[in-house]
Write a protein that holds these residues in place. Structure first.
Motif, mmCIF file in Angstrom:
data_model
loop_
_atom_site.group_PDB
_atom_site.id
_atom_site.type_symbol
_atom_site.label_atom_id
_atom_site.label_comp_id
_atom_site.label_asym_id
_atom_site.label_seq_id
_atom_site.Cartn_x
_atom_site.Cartn_y
_atom_site.Cartn_z
ATOM 1 N N LYS A 47 -4.581 -6.553 -13.760
ATOM 2 C CA LYS A 47 -5.941 -6.075 -13.516
ATOM 3 C C LYS A 47 -5.786 -4.726 -12.828
ATOM 4 O O LYS A 47 -5.022 -4.600 -11.868
ATOM 5 N N MET A 48 -6.497 -3.699 -13.331
ATOM 6 C CA MET A 48 -6.356 -2.358 -12.773
ATOM 7 C C MET A 48 -7.721 -1.739 -12.532
ATOM 8 O O MET A 48 -8.689 -2.058 -13.228
ATOM 9 N N GLY A 49 -7.781 -0.837 -11.567
ATOM 10 C CA GLY A 49 -9.011 -0.110 -11.305
ATOM 11 C C GLY A 49 -8.721 1.260 -10.725
ATOM 12 O O GLY A 49 -7.729 1.451 -10.019
ATOM 13 N N LYS A 50 -9.591 2.232 -11.042
ATOM 14 C CA LYS A 50 -9.515 3.584 -10.469
ATOM 15 C C LYS A 50 -10.776 3.790 -9.634
ATOM 16 O O LYS A 50 -11.875 3.510 -10.090
ATOM 17 N N PHE A 51 -10.580 4.307 -8.433
ATOM 18 C CA PHE A 51 -11.679 4.523 -7.500
ATOM 19 C C PHE A 51 -11.495 5.870 -6.810
ATOM 20 O O PHE A 51 -10.413 6.445 -6.820
ATOM 21 N N TYR A 52 -12.562 6.338 -6.162
ATOM 22 C CA TYR A 52 -12.469 7.504 -5.284
ATOM 23 C C TYR A 52 -12.402 7.020 -3.842
ATOM 24 O O TYR A 52 -12.977 5.986 -3.499
ATOM 25 N N SER A 53 -11.732 7.793 -3.004
ATOM 26 C CA SER A 53 -11.625 7.443 -1.594
ATOM 27 C C SER A 53 -11.276 8.679 -0.776
ATOM 28 O O SER A 53 -10.682 9.619 -1.291
ATOM 29 N N GLU A 54 -11.645 8.637 0.481
ATOM 30 C CA GLU A 54 -11.218 9.702 1.388
ATOM 31 C C GLU A 54 -9.782 9.486 1.844
ATOM 32 O O GLU A 54 -9.177 10.377 2.424
ATOM 33 N N GLU A 55 -9.263 8.288 1.589
ATOM 34 C CA GLU A 55 -7.872 7.968 1.911
ATOM 35 C C GLU A 55 -7.147 7.639 0.602
ATOM 36 O O GLU A 55 -7.122 6.480 0.179
ATOM 37 N N PRO A 56 -6.588 8.649 -0.072
ATOM 38 C CA PRO A 56 -5.912 8.380 -1.353
ATOM 39 C C PRO A 56 -4.730 7.439 -1.152
ATOM 40 O O PRO A 56 -3.983 7.565 -0.169
ATOM 41 N N ARG A 57 -4.601 6.498 -2.087
ATOM 42 C CA ARG A 57 -3.531 5.502 -1.973
ATOM 43 C C ARG A 57 -3.487 4.679 -3.251
ATOM 44 O O ARG A 57 -4.370 4.773 -4.092
ATOM 45 N N VAL A 58 -2.465 3.850 -3.321
ATOM 46 C CA VAL A 58 -2.371 2.837 -4.367
ATOM 47 C C VAL A 58 -2.171 1.505 -3.665
ATOM 48 O O VAL A 58 -1.337 1.402 -2.750
ATOM 49 N N THR A 73 0.851 -1.185 0.000
ATOM 50 C CA THR A 73 0.000 0.000 0.000
ATOM 51 C C THR A 73 0.885 1.232 0.000
ATOM 52 O O THR A 73 1.796 1.345 0.826
ATOM 53 N N ILE A 74 0.600 2.129 -0.916
ATOM 54 C CA ILE A 74 1.319 3.407 -0.996
ATOM 55 C C ILE A 74 0.339 4.476 -0.519
ATOM 56 O O ILE A 74 -0.516 4.924 -1.281
ATOM 57 N N PRO A 75 0.429 4.888 0.760
ATOM 58 C CA PRO A 75 -0.549 5.821 1.335
ATOM 59 C C PRO A 75 -0.259 7.277 0.977
ATOM 60 O O PRO A 75 0.259 8.051 1.777
ATOM 61 N N SER A 76 -0.602 7.634 -0.239
ATOM 62 C CA SER A 76 -0.317 8.970 -0.743
ATOM 63 C C SER A 76 -1.223 9.224 -1.934
ATOM 64 O O SER A 76 -1.731 8.286 -2.542
ATOM 65 N N GLU A 77 -1.410 10.478 -2.280
ATOM 66 C CA GLU A 77 -2.184 10.803 -3.487
ATOM 67 C C GLU A 77 -1.456 10.211 -4.692
ATOM 68 O O GLU A 77 -0.279 10.490 -4.902
ATOM 69 N N PRO A 78 -2.118 9.362 -5.484
ATOM 70 C CA PRO A 78 -1.455 8.764 -6.642
ATOM 71 C C PRO A 78 -1.055 9.810 -7.680
ATOM 72 O O PRO A 78 -1.777 10.779 -7.911
ATOM 73 N N ILE A 79 0.108 9.596 -8.270
ATOM 74 C CA ILE A 79 0.603 10.493 -9.312
ATOM 75 C C ILE A 79 0.971 9.640 -10.519
ATOM 76 O O ILE A 79 1.692 8.650 -10.389
ATOM 77 N N ALA A 80 0.465 10.023 -11.663
ATOM 78 C CA ALA A 80 0.722 9.271 -12.892
ATOM 79 C C ALA A 80 2.083 9.626 -13.466
ATOM 80 O O ALA A 80 2.615 10.709 -13.219
ATOM 81 N N GLN A 81 2.625 8.699 -14.248
ATOM 82 C CA GLN A 81 3.874 8.946 -14.956
ATOM 83 C C GLN A 81 3.656 10.077 -15.956
ATOM 84 O O GLN A 81 2.747 10.020 -16.772
ATOM 85 N N GLY A 82 4.500 11.097 -15.871
ATOM 86 C CA GLY A 82 4.403 12.213 -16.800
ATOM 87 C C GLY A 82 5.145 11.923 -18.094
ATOM 88 O O GLY A 82 5.896 10.957 -18.195
ATOM 89 N N ARG A 83 4.920 12.756 -19.069
ATOM 90 C CA ARG A 83 5.620 12.625 -20.344
ATOM 91 C C ARG A 83 7.110 12.872 -20.125
ATOM 92 O O ARG A 83 7.485 13.755 -19.345
ATOM 93 N N PRO A 84 7.965 12.107 -20.802
ATOM 94 C CA PRO A 84 9.403 12.348 -20.637
ATOM 95 C C PRO A 84 9.784 13.736 -21.141
ATOM 96 O O PRO A 84 9.178 14.250 -22.075
ATOM 97 N N ARG A 85 10.760 14.314 -20.494
ATOM 98 C CA ARG A 85 11.286 15.616 -20.904
ATOM 99 C C ARG A 85 12.564 15.377 -21.696
ATOM 100 O O ARG A 85 13.295 14.423 -21.449
ATOM 101 N N PHE A 86 12.834 16.259 -22.635
ATOM 102 C CA PHE A 86 13.996 16.115 -23.495
ATOM 103 C C PHE A 86 14.949 17.284 -23.295
ATOM 104 O O PHE A 86 14.522 18.422 -23.153
ATOM 105 N N VAL A 87 16.241 16.963 -23.303
ATOM 106 C CA VAL A 87 17.289 17.973 -23.219
ATOM 107 C C VAL A 87 18.219 17.745 -24.400
ATOM 108 O O VAL A 87 18.661 16.626 -24.647
ATOM 109 N N SER A 88 18.507 18.803 -25.121
ATOM 110 C CA SER A 88 19.395 18.704 -26.271
ATOM 111 C C SER A 88 20.716 19.387 -25.939
ATOM 112 O O SER A 88 20.738 20.552 -25.530
ATOM 113 N N ARG A 89 21.788 18.640 -26.132
ATOM 114 C CA ARG A 89 23.124 19.189 -25.912
ATOM 115 C C ARG A 89 23.948 18.897 -27.150
ATOM 116 O O ARG A 89 24.541 17.832 -27.276
ATOM 117 N N GLY A 90 23.922 19.826 -28.069
ATOM 118 C CA GLY A 90 24.628 19.615 -29.333
ATOM 119 C C GLY A 90 23.940 18.535 -30.138
ATOM 120 O O GLY A 90 22.751 18.611 -30.412
#
Length: 136
Positions: A118-129, A5-22
């Motif tokens: 198997k995955m599911g998204k739900f609402y809760s007063e205790e955010p977690r994964v 159990t991860i007792p925290s507001e879930p955060i989705a993977q964001g889009r990768p960021r790119f850095v150009s160096r030459g």
């Protein structure tokens, strides 16, 4: 079966960021995604003390998001009872990506070992994964 159990507001993977160096272009995780993966890894290390899993894996991932504050009491009740489930962004596969990447090297050798999900998204007063892992 392993349960985490991860007792925290879930955060989705964001889009990768790119850095150009030459001529070279490299990618990196957005800071919010990176911090969340570190949090998941910390909880995984605290809750799992077994050996790295090496076989085919079945993973159940349930994401429990906070209920928005700006809704009616009736709608809040519907969401908490499961009548209305989250159909808004972020997508469930982005939550999955963030959590499974963070567990690599802690619970399993590689997240490529995951063959069934198997995955599911739900609402809760205790955010977690909640994550359930079973070796097949």
């Amino acid at each position: 079966m392993i349960k985490l159990t991860i007792p925290s507001e879930p955060i989705a993977q964001g889009r990768p960021r790119f850095v150009s160096r030459g001529k070279f272009v490299s990618t990196y995780d957005p800071p919010k995604s990176k911090a969340y993966k570190e949090l998941v890894a910390q909880y995984a290390r605290e809750q799992y003390h077994g050996k790295l899993l090496e076989g085919q894996l079945y993973v159940v991932l349930n994401v429990f998001r906070s209920v928005q504050k700006s809704i009616s009491k009736a709608e809040r009740a519907r969401r908490l009872s499961g009548v209305h489930r989250p159909t808004v962004k972020p997508d469930i596969d982005n939550y999955f990506k963030a959590v499974t990447d963070a567990c690599t090297g802690i619970i399993w050798r590689d997240d490529a070992l995951i063959t069934d999900v198997k995955m599911g998204k739900f609402y809760s007063e205790e955010p977690r994964v909640e994550i359930y892992v079973e070796e097949l």
